[in-house]
Write a protein that holds these residues in place. Sequence first.
Motif, PDB file in Angstrom:
ATOM      1  N   ILE A 220       0.854  -1.175   0.000  1.00 56.91           N
ATOM      2  CA  ILE A 220       0.000   0.000   0.000  1.00 56.91           C
ATOM      3  C   ILE A 220       0.897   1.234   0.000  1.00 56.91           C
ATOM      4  O   ILE A 220       1.759   1.389   0.864  1.00 56.91           O
ATOM      5  N   VAL A 221       0.697   2.104  -0.969  1.00 60.92           N
ATOM      6  CA  VAL A 221       1.531   3.299  -1.119  1.00 60.92           C
ATOM      7  C   VAL A 221       0.949   4.442  -0.292  1.00 60.92           C
ATOM      8  O   VAL A 221      -0.263   4.654  -0.291  1.00 60.92           O
ATOM      9  N   PHE A 222       1.830   5.173   0.397  1.00 59.76           N
ATOM     10  CA  PHE A 222       1.405   6.415   1.033  1.00 59.76           C
ATOM     11  C   PHE A 222       2.317   7.530   0.557  1.00 59.76           C
ATOM     12  O   PHE A 222       3.495   7.333   0.323  1.00 59.76           O
ATOM     13  N   ARG A 223       1.746   8.687   0.335  1.00 58.61           N
ATOM     14  CA  ARG A 223       2.503   9.836  -0.154  1.00 58.61           C
ATOM     15  C   ARG A 223       2.977  10.737   0.965  1.00 58.61           C
ATOM     16  O   ARG A 223       3.861  11.548   0.785  1.00 58.61           O
ATOM     17  N   ASP A 224       2.346  10.599   2.109  1.00 58.02           N
ATOM     18  CA  ASP A 224       2.650  11.455   3.246  1.00 58.02           C
ATOM     19  C   ASP A 224       2.428  10.625   4.510  1.00 58.02           C
ATOM     20  O   ASP A 224       1.452   9.865   4.584  1.00 58.02           O
ATOM     21  N   TRP A 225       3.287  10.793   5.491  1.00 61.38           N
ATOM     22  CA  TRP A 225       3.142  10.034   6.728  1.00 61.38           C
ATOM     23  C   TRP A 225       1.795  10.278   7.401  1.00 61.38           C
ATOM     24  O   TRP A 225       1.301   9.430   8.134  1.00 61.38           O
ATOM     25  N   ALA A 226       1.184  11.427   7.152  1.00 59.71           N
ATOM     26  CA  ALA A 226      -0.109  11.724   7.765  1.00 59.71           C
ATOM     27  C   ALA A 226      -1.177  10.707   7.351  1.00 59.71           C
ATOM     28  O   ALA A 226      -2.175  10.525   8.055  1.00 59.71           O
ATOM     29  N   GLU A 227      -0.987  10.033   6.221  1.00 62.46           N
ATOM     30  CA  GLU A 227      -1.932   9.018   5.748  1.00 62.46           C
ATOM     31  C   GLU A 227      -1.831   7.710   6.530  1.00 62.46           C
ATOM     32  O   GLU A 227      -2.788   6.926   6.559  1.00 62.46           O
ATOM     33  N   ALA A 228      -0.693   7.432   7.116  1.00 61.74           N
ATOM     34  CA  ALA A 228      -0.430   6.124   7.722  1.00 61.74           C
ATOM     35  C   ALA A 228      -1.421   5.727   8.816  1.00 61.74           C
ATOM     36  O   ALA A 228      -1.926   4.594   8.797  1.00 61.74           O
ATOM     37  N   PRO A 229      -1.738   6.589   9.792  1.00 58.37           N
ATOM     38  CA  PRO A 229      -2.695   6.142  10.819  1.00 58.37           C
ATOM     39  C   PRO A 229      -4.053   5.738  10.249  1.00 58.37           C
ATOM     40  O   PRO A 229      -4.643   4.744  10.695  1.00 58.37           O
ATOM     41  N   GLY A 230      -4.548   6.461   9.248  1.00 56.69           N
ATOM     42  CA  GLY A 230      -5.820   6.096   8.630  1.00 56.69           C
ATOM     43  C   GLY A 230      -5.748   4.770   7.904  1.00 56.69           C
ATOM     44  O   GLY A 230      -6.686   3.961   7.969  1.00 56.69           O
ATOM     45  N   ILE A 231      -4.643   4.531   7.223  1.00 48.11           N
ATOM     46  CA  ILE A 231      -4.456   3.251   6.527  1.00 48.11           C
ATOM     47  C   ILE A 231      -4.440   2.112   7.529  1.00 48.11           C
ATOM     48  O   ILE A 231      -5.106   1.083   7.348  1.00 48.11           O
ATOM     49  N   VAL A 232      -3.696   2.285   8.610  1.00 47.39           N
ATOM     50  CA  VAL A 232      -3.623   1.238   9.643  1.00 47.39           C
ATOM     51  C   VAL A 232      -4.996   1.015  10.264  1.00 47.39           C
ATOM     52  O   VAL A 232      -5.414  -0.128  10.469  1.00 47.39           O
ATOM     53  N   ALA A 233      -5.721   2.084  10.544  1.00 51.72           N
ATOM     54  CA  ALA A 233      -7.064   1.948  11.133  1.00 51.72           C
ATOM     55  C   ALA A 233      -7.970   1.146  10.201  1.00 51.72           C
ATOM     56  O   ALA A 233      -8.714   0.270  10.638  1.00 51.72           O
ATOM     57  N   ARG A 234      -7.929   1.429   8.887  1.00 49.18           N
ATOM     58  CA  ARG A 234      -8.740   0.683   7.912  1.00 49.18           C
ATOM     59  C   ARG A 234      -8.329  -0.795   7.878  1.00 49.18           C
ATOM     60  O   ARG A 234      -9.191  -1.674   7.833  1.00 49.18           O
ATOM     61  N   LEU A 235      -7.030  -1.056   7.901  1.00 50.35           N
ATOM     62  CA  LEU A 235      -6.560  -2.441   7.864  1.00 50.35           C
ATOM     63  C   LEU A 235      -7.009  -3.214   9.106  1.00 50.35           C
ATOM     64  O   LEU A 235      -7.281  -4.408   9.023  1.00 50.35           O
ATOM     65  N   ARG A 236      -7.081  -2.528  10.206  1.00 52.54           N
ATOM     66  CA  ARG A 236      -7.501  -3.151  11.466  1.00 52.54           C
ATOM     67  C   ARG A 236      -9.017  -3.205  11.621  1.00 52.54           C
ATOM     68  O   ARG A 236      -9.520  -3.784  12.568  1.00 52.54           O
ATOM     69  N   GLY A 237      -9.748  -2.562  10.687  1.00 50.97           N
ATOM     70  CA  GLY A 237     -11.187  -2.546  10.753  1.00 50.97           C
ATOM     71  C   GLY A 237     -11.731  -1.605  11.808  1.00 50.97           C
ATOM     72  O   GLY A 237     -12.828  -1.810  12.342  1.00 50.97           O
ATOM     73  N   LEU A 238     -10.979  -0.559  12.105  1.00 54.84           N
ATOM     74  CA  LEU A 238     -11.423   0.409  13.133  1.00 54.84           C
ATOM     75  C   LEU A 238     -12.230   1.526  12.526  1.00 54.84           C
ATOM     76  O   LEU A 238     -12.107   1.909  11.418  1.00 54.84           O
TER      77      LEU A 238
END
Length: 184
Positions: free
Chosen positions: A166-184
Amino acid sequence: MRPYTLAVDLDNTLADYTGALRRFARAGYGADLPCPDPAAYDFDLADGWPWSGTGLTFWDVHSAAVARGLYEDMDPMPGARDALMALDRMGVRVLAATSRTDDGDASREWLDRHAMPVAALLHGDKTAVDADLWVDDDPRLLARLAAAGRTALHPAHAYCAGAPGIVFRDWAEAPGIVARLRGL
């Protein structure tokens, strides 16, 4: 039950290795060197650096830079600390994972100086780390993780653009990506 664990690479993922190497190269080999962002993960293939068309290799310049404090001189990638803090607040256990073998205590000191909220620093084979998710920029590692059915994120660097994950362009995207992967 163990916490959700994220293994994060250092060079060009959490820390700006290219920027620090660029400053070293220009100071030591010529202020007019373009030192562009690499298009390939293998820095030896990059043009416009001190080893381009000379008898030097990337590793010659890297070793000289490390001896003069390269690892200590790196800036954090923009937004990285804030993203790791957000992940920590989400209950994610963050591990720093590096394959560096030439850093002594430099990695730990860098993490501490920049107040990176990491639970541990691990050196060596990153695929051996017991993690749920990896953040790395090495296309070969990303391919190995994908082949093993593991999930990884990677920055949008040109040299890893086609790598699995999964590509992220900015570190600010990472928490949202992790939350989605965890189903939060």
